[in-house]
Design a protein around this motif. Sequence first.
Motif, PDB file in Angstrom:
ATOM      1  N   VAL A 101       0.838  -1.203   0.000  1.00  0.00           N
ATOM      2  CA  VAL A 101       0.000   0.000   0.000  1.00  0.00           C
ATOM      3  C   VAL A 101       0.875   1.257   0.000  1.00  0.00           C
ATOM      4  O   VAL A 101       0.614   2.207  -0.756  1.00  0.00           O
ATOM      5  CB  VAL A 101      -0.962  -0.002   1.208  1.00  0.00           C
ATOM      6  CG1 VAL A 101      -1.655   1.348   1.347  1.00  0.00           C
ATOM      7  CG2 VAL A 101      -1.990  -1.104   1.057  1.00  0.00           C
ATOM      8  N   ILE A 102       1.922   1.251   0.818  1.00  0.00           N
ATOM      9  CA  ILE A 102       2.757   2.460   0.911  1.00  0.00           C
ATOM     10  C   ILE A 102       3.493   2.713  -0.401  1.00  0.00           C
ATOM     11  O   ILE A 102       3.608   3.857  -0.855  1.00  0.00           O
ATOM     12  CB  ILE A 102       3.763   2.343   2.081  1.00  0.00           C
ATOM     13  CG1 ILE A 102       3.019   2.131   3.397  1.00  0.00           C
ATOM     14  CG2 ILE A 102       4.630   3.591   2.165  1.00  0.00           C
ATOM     15  CD1 ILE A 102       1.965   3.163   3.699  1.00  0.00           C
ATOM     16  N   THR A 161       2.383   1.890  -3.319  1.00  0.00           N
ATOM     17  CA  THR A 161       1.353   2.448  -4.211  1.00  0.00           C
ATOM     18  C   THR A 161       1.162   3.937  -3.947  1.00  0.00           C
ATOM     19  O   THR A 161       1.098   4.738  -4.886  1.00  0.00           O
ATOM     20  CB  THR A 161       0.002   1.722  -3.989  1.00  0.00           C
ATOM     21  OG1 THR A 161       0.234   0.319  -3.956  1.00  0.00           O
ATOM     22  CG2 THR A 161      -0.986   2.063  -5.085  1.00  0.00           C
ATOM     23  N   ILE A 162       1.077   4.303  -2.674  1.00  0.00           N
ATOM     24  CA  ILE A 162       0.882   5.724  -2.352  1.00  0.00           C
ATOM     25  C   ILE A 162       2.055   6.545  -2.886  1.00  0.00           C
ATOM     26  O   ILE A 162       1.870   7.587  -3.521  1.00  0.00           O
ATOM     27  CB  ILE A 162       0.743   5.930  -0.825  1.00  0.00           C
ATOM     28  CG1 ILE A 162      -0.533   5.265  -0.324  1.00  0.00           C
ATOM     29  CG2 ILE A 162       0.740   7.424  -0.475  1.00  0.00           C
ATOM     30  CD1 ILE A 162      -0.735   5.350   1.172  1.00  0.00           C
ATOM     31  N   LYS A 196       1.762   6.934  -6.570  1.00  0.00           N
ATOM     32  CA  LYS A 196       0.667   7.831  -6.954  1.00  0.00           C
ATOM     33  C   LYS A 196       0.917   9.270  -6.496  1.00  0.00           C
ATOM     34  O   LYS A 196       0.209  10.190  -6.904  1.00  0.00           O
ATOM     35  CB  LYS A 196      -0.656   7.339  -6.351  1.00  0.00           C
ATOM     36  CG  LYS A 196      -1.098   5.994  -6.873  1.00  0.00           C
ATOM     37  CD  LYS A 196      -1.656   6.103  -8.271  1.00  0.00           C
ATOM     38  CE  LYS A 196      -2.045   4.715  -8.786  1.00  0.00           C
ATOM     39  NZ  LYS A 196      -2.477   4.751 -10.179  1.00  0.00           N
ATOM     40  N   ILE A 218      -4.021   1.162   6.973  1.00  0.00           N
ATOM     41  CA  ILE A 218      -3.774   0.447   5.721  1.00  0.00           C
ATOM     42  C   ILE A 218      -5.050  -0.249   5.245  1.00  0.00           C
ATOM     43  O   ILE A 218      -5.361  -0.259   4.053  1.00  0.00           O
ATOM     44  CB  ILE A 218      -2.631  -0.586   5.928  1.00  0.00           C
ATOM     45  CG1 ILE A 218      -1.337   0.126   6.340  1.00  0.00           C
ATOM     46  CG2 ILE A 218      -2.411  -1.426   4.685  1.00  0.00           C
ATOM     47  CD1 ILE A 218      -0.746   1.036   5.294  1.00  0.00           C
ATOM     48  N   PHE A 274      -9.279   1.040  -2.400  1.00  0.00           N
ATOM     49  CA  PHE A 274      -8.891   0.421  -3.674  1.00  0.00           C
ATOM     50  C   PHE A 274      -9.993  -0.530  -4.146  1.00  0.00           C
ATOM     51  O   PHE A 274     -10.320  -0.578  -5.327  1.00  0.00           O
ATOM     52  CB  PHE A 274      -7.582  -0.378  -3.533  1.00  0.00           C
ATOM     53  CG  PHE A 274      -6.386   0.459  -3.179  1.00  0.00           C
ATOM     54  CD1 PHE A 274      -6.300   1.779  -3.603  1.00  0.00           C
ATOM     55  CD2 PHE A 274      -5.347  -0.068  -2.427  1.00  0.00           C
ATOM     56  CE1 PHE A 274      -5.181   2.561  -3.282  1.00  0.00           C
ATOM     57  CE2 PHE A 274      -4.243   0.707  -2.099  1.00  0.00           C
ATOM     58  CZ  PHE A 274      -4.160   2.018  -2.520  1.00  0.00           C
ATOM     59  N   THR A 304      -8.392   5.676  -8.086  1.00  0.00           N
ATOM     60  CA  THR A 304      -7.070   5.593  -7.486  1.00  0.00           C
ATOM     61  C   THR A 304      -6.128   6.642  -8.073  1.00  0.00           C
ATOM     62  O   THR A 304      -5.140   7.013  -7.475  1.00  0.00           O
ATOM     63  CB  THR A 304      -6.501   4.180  -7.657  1.00  0.00           C
ATOM     64  OG1 THR A 304      -7.480   3.271  -7.174  1.00  0.00           O
ATOM     65  CG2 THR A 304      -5.225   3.973  -6.882  1.00  0.00           C
ATOM     66  N   LEU A 325      -5.434   9.331  -5.772  1.00  0.00           N
ATOM     67  CA  LEU A 325      -4.835   8.967  -4.477  1.00  0.00           C
ATOM     68  C   LEU A 325      -3.776   9.962  -4.017  1.00  0.00           C
ATOM     69  O   LEU A 325      -3.806  10.437  -2.882  1.00  0.00           O
ATOM     70  CB  LEU A 325      -4.242   7.554  -4.572  1.00  0.00           C
ATOM     71  CG  LEU A 325      -3.515   7.031  -3.327  1.00  0.00           C
ATOM     72  CD1 LEU A 325      -4.463   6.939  -2.146  1.00  0.00           C
ATOM     73  CD2 LEU A 325      -2.891   5.673  -3.589  1.00  0.00           C
ATOM     74  N   GLY A 326      -2.848  10.287  -4.931  1.00  0.00           N
ATOM     75  CA  GLY A 326      -1.769  11.216  -4.567  1.00  0.00           C
ATOM     76  C   GLY A 326      -2.316  12.535  -4.072  1.00  0.00           C
ATOM     77  O   GLY A 326      -1.914  13.044  -3.020  1.00  0.00           O
ATOM     78  N   VAL A 377      -3.909  12.208  -0.595  1.00  0.00           N
ATOM     79  CA  VAL A 377      -2.915  12.116   0.481  1.00  0.00           C
ATOM     80  C   VAL A 377      -2.322  13.498   0.743  1.00  0.00           C
ATOM     81  O   VAL A 377      -2.152  13.907   1.893  1.00  0.00           O
ATOM     82  CB  VAL A 377      -1.810  11.095   0.126  1.00  0.00           C
ATOM     83  CG1 VAL A 377      -0.718  11.103   1.174  1.00  0.00           C
ATOM     84  CG2 VAL A 377      -2.403   9.710  -0.004  1.00  0.00           C
TER      85      VAL A 377
END
Lengths: 182, 427
Positions: A101-102, A104-105, A108, B21, B28, B40, B43-44, B47
């Motif tokens: 997951v990390i 992927t982050i 992204k 997580i 997802f 997705t 996502l960036g 965050v």
Amino acid sequence: MELTMIETLRKLNKGVALVVGFGLLACAGFVLTDIIMRQIGTSLGGTEEIAGYAMALATSWGMSYTLLELGHVRIDLLRSRAGAFKRALFDVFSMIVVSGVIITIAIKAWPVVERSLTNGSRANTPLETPLIWVQAPWFAGWIWFALMSTLTTLAALSLLLKRRHAETESFVGAFAEQDTLQ
Amino acid sequence: MITYVSVGLLGLLTLSIPVGIVLFLLGFGVDTFFSSFPLTRGLGNMVWSSSNSATLIAIPFFVLLGEILVRSGVATRTYAALDRWVSWLPGGLVHANVATATMFSATSGSSVATAATVATVAMPQAEKLGYDPKLFSGAIAAGGTLGIMIPPSINLIVYGFLTQSSIPQLFLAGLIPGIALAIAFMAVTALICTIRPDLGGTRRTFPFSLMLRALIDLVPILILFGLIVGSIYAGWATPTEAAAVGVAGALVIALAFGGVSLSMLTQSLTGTVKITSMIMLIVIGASFLNFTLASAGLGRELTEFMTGLGLTPLKTILVVVVLYIVLGFFIETLSLMVVTIPIIVPLVLAQGYDVIWFGILMIVLIEMALITPPVGLNLYVVQGARKSGSLNEVMLGALPYCLTMLAMAFALIAFPSIALFLPNALQ
């Protein structure tokens, strides 16, 4: 070898956490100065914006320290009832998922930085901060977290394969739950 | 989609994957199975925008404030001072546990920090003075939960952030229910110890001069509370800025008591970073899940689901209460709150309930989760501070207070103005 590596990572991230901590303290000082200045009719300006950036950076760079100190909350209802070997399986599986997951982050997060870089984006605020100044170190923090979680996962996996699963508990276990505040 | 998220949530949580997580994974999943366009990709940005927040920086500030107070020994002095004032009541020192927890709640945003603090200073006294270990430790676990109700509260900040409601209003709304709960805890203690005097240990009275002198030790905490809350409602500072004021105030108090050293400061700072990141991973995960659920049309599905059930608003709330009690056995405070907000809050608001009021009701229910086994963090914290005995004793001792909280939840449902009176009056 695995444990020595984890020990080194822990020391490194403790250093990072201290820098982040002092950064937060400085930010508190900055906000306080602004409140006092507003009372006498002037202002530093932009504190809100800077506090936001500080939070984004503190978050991305603080994650690895929390990971290595077993601070990320897990529900160990089933895990705590399993034996040492099964517990290690739970832990390694969980770490593989975390790393996935990390990573992927982190991947992204790149388009966000890339866009600011190519467009030369500035924040829509009085300070007009070039966003890349903040987003680049923010992105680096997530890359760091991805790297740290991958290394931790590999260390745990390697110990598991060597049948030294009892030793993984200290860095991928969940026993620190009790002193997690909240 | 609701079923998928609920089942997925519980399934993944029991695999002991970190809560934050799990929320990303569910996001997802929603993206893959329920959305016609790729979410997705955002996502960036999610965050970035959920962590670049001047509101949320209040979290590390309030955590730091608590760390400073705990590590500089201010807590010990507060406890000793309150002991002189309340130990004449039936139940003696048990009241000091509740009262110290209440005062600490008023400066700390965290429940476990409050419980840990009180447990550390109180436990040695219990054995010395012959208190029933069950009631004594149960009162600490329960009193500690007030930390997230009485402002400032980290949980209320997170609630306000995720539901986009006013944090100053939430703080005001938490004040009366928080104090009422503290008083109710003390009343319950007095009642139990009147019926069973053997549980209550020795009642002690102190000369009035000693009581007066003890007041000096309470002044710093009261000033700090006044500073934080006062600066918000005087309009000088936002809740975030007030948190910065609180950090400065705590440092000054710690300095005045001679409790500041380099090692204490570094411990407080690294502790703050650890807790902040833990909270933020969950908050960012929840923001992402929120975003995917909303984009995939959760609102529509919820409305259809609720119309299908045909529940009245009151029945809906009762179902929600039962749900939180059940989930509260297994999931911890902040996680429980954050994972349920995306689904429960829209559902409750659609029934015409007030978002501020529901925030407070949710806090009471989550406080209960802190002291209900098998997963009740405060129980473990208190047990950790004890040198002997079993966890069962703490659980039993917390039971009367648990029922008090349940009564409080129903009181809030019957009389919403318990929470809404202050925010409405000061608007």
